[in-house]
Design a protein around this motif. Structure first.
Motif, mmCIF file in Angstrom:
data_model
loop_
_atom_site.group_PDB
_atom_site.id
_atom_site.type_symbol
_atom_site.label_atom_id
_atom_site.label_comp_id
_atom_site.label_asym_id
_atom_site.label_seq_id
_atom_site.Cartn_x
_atom_site.Cartn_y
_atom_site.Cartn_z
ATOM 1 N N GLY A 237 0.909 -1.181 -0.047
ATOM 2 C CA GLY A 237 0.029 0.076 0.034
ATOM 3 C C GLY A 237 1.025 1.304 -0.120
ATOM 4 N N ILE A 238 2.147 1.199 0.498
ATOM 5 C CA ILE A 238 3.104 2.291 0.454
ATOM 6 C C ILE A 238 3.920 2.077 -0.771
ATOM 7 N N SER B 114 4.920 10.501 8.533
ATOM 8 C CA SER B 114 5.160 11.231 7.360
ATOM 9 C C SER B 114 4.779 10.705 6.069
ATOM 10 N N ILE B 115 5.286 9.359 5.995
ATOM 11 C CA ILE B 115 5.312 8.643 4.742
ATOM 12 C C ILE B 115 3.860 8.359 4.813
ATOM 13 N N LEU B 116 3.226 7.690 5.701
ATOM 14 C CA LEU B 116 1.761 7.399 5.624
ATOM 15 C C LEU B 116 0.903 8.427 5.097
ATOM 16 N N ASN C 147 -4.437 -0.952 1.929
ATOM 17 C CA ASN C 147 -4.071 -1.059 3.386
ATOM 18 C C ASN C 147 -2.441 -0.690 3.380
ATOM 19 N N ALA C 148 -2.108 0.047 4.277
ATOM 20 C CA ALA C 148 -0.847 0.599 4.320
ATOM 21 C C ALA C 148 -0.197 0.427 5.648
ATOM 22 N N THR C 149 1.218 0.090 5.753
ATOM 23 C CA THR C 149 1.914 0.149 6.834
ATOM 24 C C THR C 149 3.329 0.352 6.494
ATOM 25 N N VAL C 150 3.961 1.096 7.579
ATOM 26 C CA VAL C 150 5.158 1.500 7.487
ATOM 27 C C VAL C 150 6.060 1.266 9.003
ATOM 28 N N ILE C 151 7.072 0.833 9.219
ATOM 29 C CA ILE C 151 7.960 0.242 10.174
ATOM 30 C C ILE C 151 9.371 1.019 10.000
#
Length: 409
Positions: A330-331, A356-358, A369-373
């Motif tokens: 999603g990213i 900031s990315i999301l 759906n989007a997830t950033v770690i």
């Protein structure tokens, strides 16, 4: 073992093989939501790896009815002998933590990101069960897992086990697992459980797992160590990206596993053509599957969809790298790797970087759906070099203005 219709059915249906893993996980629960490290005055500190001050996470279901992404951030403890064997075999490094640091030396950071499709059950299963399987993986399971995959025939008819093949030659008691073999065993063990569950066998998930192993003696945590070993095990189109402090450029640790990419096209060539391009120009294997590596998707295994991860390893000098970013598709379907790094580089902490990315993806109108770690390394906040994608990001926001952003409000 000679495969016949009778024992193929036995391999696929026997329940003792599934339940065998759960007692192992329960009896040896050495994973934790904290890491330990000593201070100069001899005290032992426990630091939560789920703290937003340490590792940043941002997640959204977008415009989807439910969230199929899942993630795990934890510490795992792996056998010292296997870690030593892997460092010597893969990098020629002689690493000996000594008796004093023996317990801390086996403590590694585990970060897993799972992107489900067709439902949440597989991604949630991996969230809960993949990391303990890394700890309990044993060489004796390799022949059983290889025979189980061979039972699907088709693509797996002549399957020999890949990196696990050498584990079938000697007595299991004499074998050590490097990180590639351990990761492959863990992925296959998890996939076996998924494929035996009626609830999970019709859906699937892609997965990226990053394991950080500090090499300092005495022990330092991952964010302060000078050198550490990074292992990334990956299936599908989730992404793991390092950001360089020297240039600010992205260094990808994963490749997308789509049927039309070079590596996967070469792997799948032996079973003939099955690539179909839909009306949007997107490639689908057998007309249905976007990713040709992943867990679950049971019906497509005879056609080459495999749970075997692609494993990459690298020794990091930590000050050369600002952070490790892990993102779901999603990213990555909206942003390039360099855009991800540039959006994160100016943040004061990891949570702000993930947010900031999301937020930027949402401004572009991303609906998945989007997830950033974001996992900070010791080069955090020291990125040099220009922000190369700043003008591009401004232009993209201008083009995305109006209907797409209004629809999200």
């Amino acid at each position: 073992m000679v495969l016949t219709p009778t024992n193929v059915a036995f391999i696929r249906s026997r329940t003792p093989y599934i339940t065998k893993y759960q007692p192992l996980i329960s009896a040896r629960r050495s994973f934790h939501d904290y890491i330990r490290y000593p201070t100069a005055d001899g005290r032992m500190i426990k630091l939560s790896v789920t703290s937003e001050k340490l590792i940043g996470v941002a997640s959204s279901r977008g415009m989807r009815p439910y969230q199929e992404d899942a993630y795990t951030i934890t510490s795992v403890h792996l056998p010292i002998e296997g870690l030593q064997y892997g460092l010597t075999r893969n990098f020629g490094i002689s690493w000996n933590p000594g008796l004093r640091d023996l317990d801390l030396a086996g403590q590694l950071l585990f970060v897993g990101l799972y992107d489900g499709h067709g439902g949440q059950t597989v991604s949630h299963h991996l969230r809960d069960h993949l990391h303990p399987l890394f700890e309990t993986a044993d060489a004796s399971e390799a022949p059983k897992l290889i025979n189980w995959l061979k039972s699907y025939s088709g693509y797996f008819r002549r399957y020999k086990g890949g990196c696990l093949e050498e584990l079938t030659r000697d007595a299991p008691s004499t074998q050590l697992l490097d990180m590639e073999a351990r990761a492959t065993l863990a992925f296959l063990m998890a996939d076996y459980d998924v494929c035996q569950s009626p609830e999970m066998k019709r859906c699937g998930a892609t997965a990226s797992v990053a394991i950080l192993h500090p090499l300092e003696i005495p022990h330092f945590p991952f964010f302060a160590s000078e050198y550490q070993a990074l292992t990334v095990a990956h299936c599908g189109d989730t992404r793991a990206i390092l950001c360089s402090t020297e240039t600010g450029k992205a260094f990808p640790m994963t490749e997308v596993h789509h049927a039309d990419t070079r590596g996967e096209a070469a792997r799948l060539r032996r079973i003939g053509t099955g690539l179909v391009t839909d009306s949007f120009g997107e490639a689908r294997w057998m007309g249905a599957v976007a990713n040709t590596r992943g867990l679950g998707d049971t019906d497509f295994k005879p056609f080459g969809v495999t749970p075997e991860p692609e494993v990459r390893r690298r020794i990091l000098r930590n000050r050369d790298w600002a952070f490790l970013a892990m993102v779901s598709d999603g990213i990555s379907s909206e942003l390039t790797d360099d855009e991800i790094c540039d959006l994160a580089r100016g943040a004061t902490n990891a949570r702000e970087a993930a947010d900031s990315i999301l937020r930027f993806v949402e401004e572009l109108g991303g609906e998945d759906n989007a997830t950033v770690i974001i996992v900070p390394l010791s080069g955090w906040g020291q990125v040099r070099g220009p922000d190369r994608t700043a003008d591009l990001r401004i232009y993209r926001l201008q083009q995305a203005g109006g209907s797409t952003r209004q629809r999200r409000m």
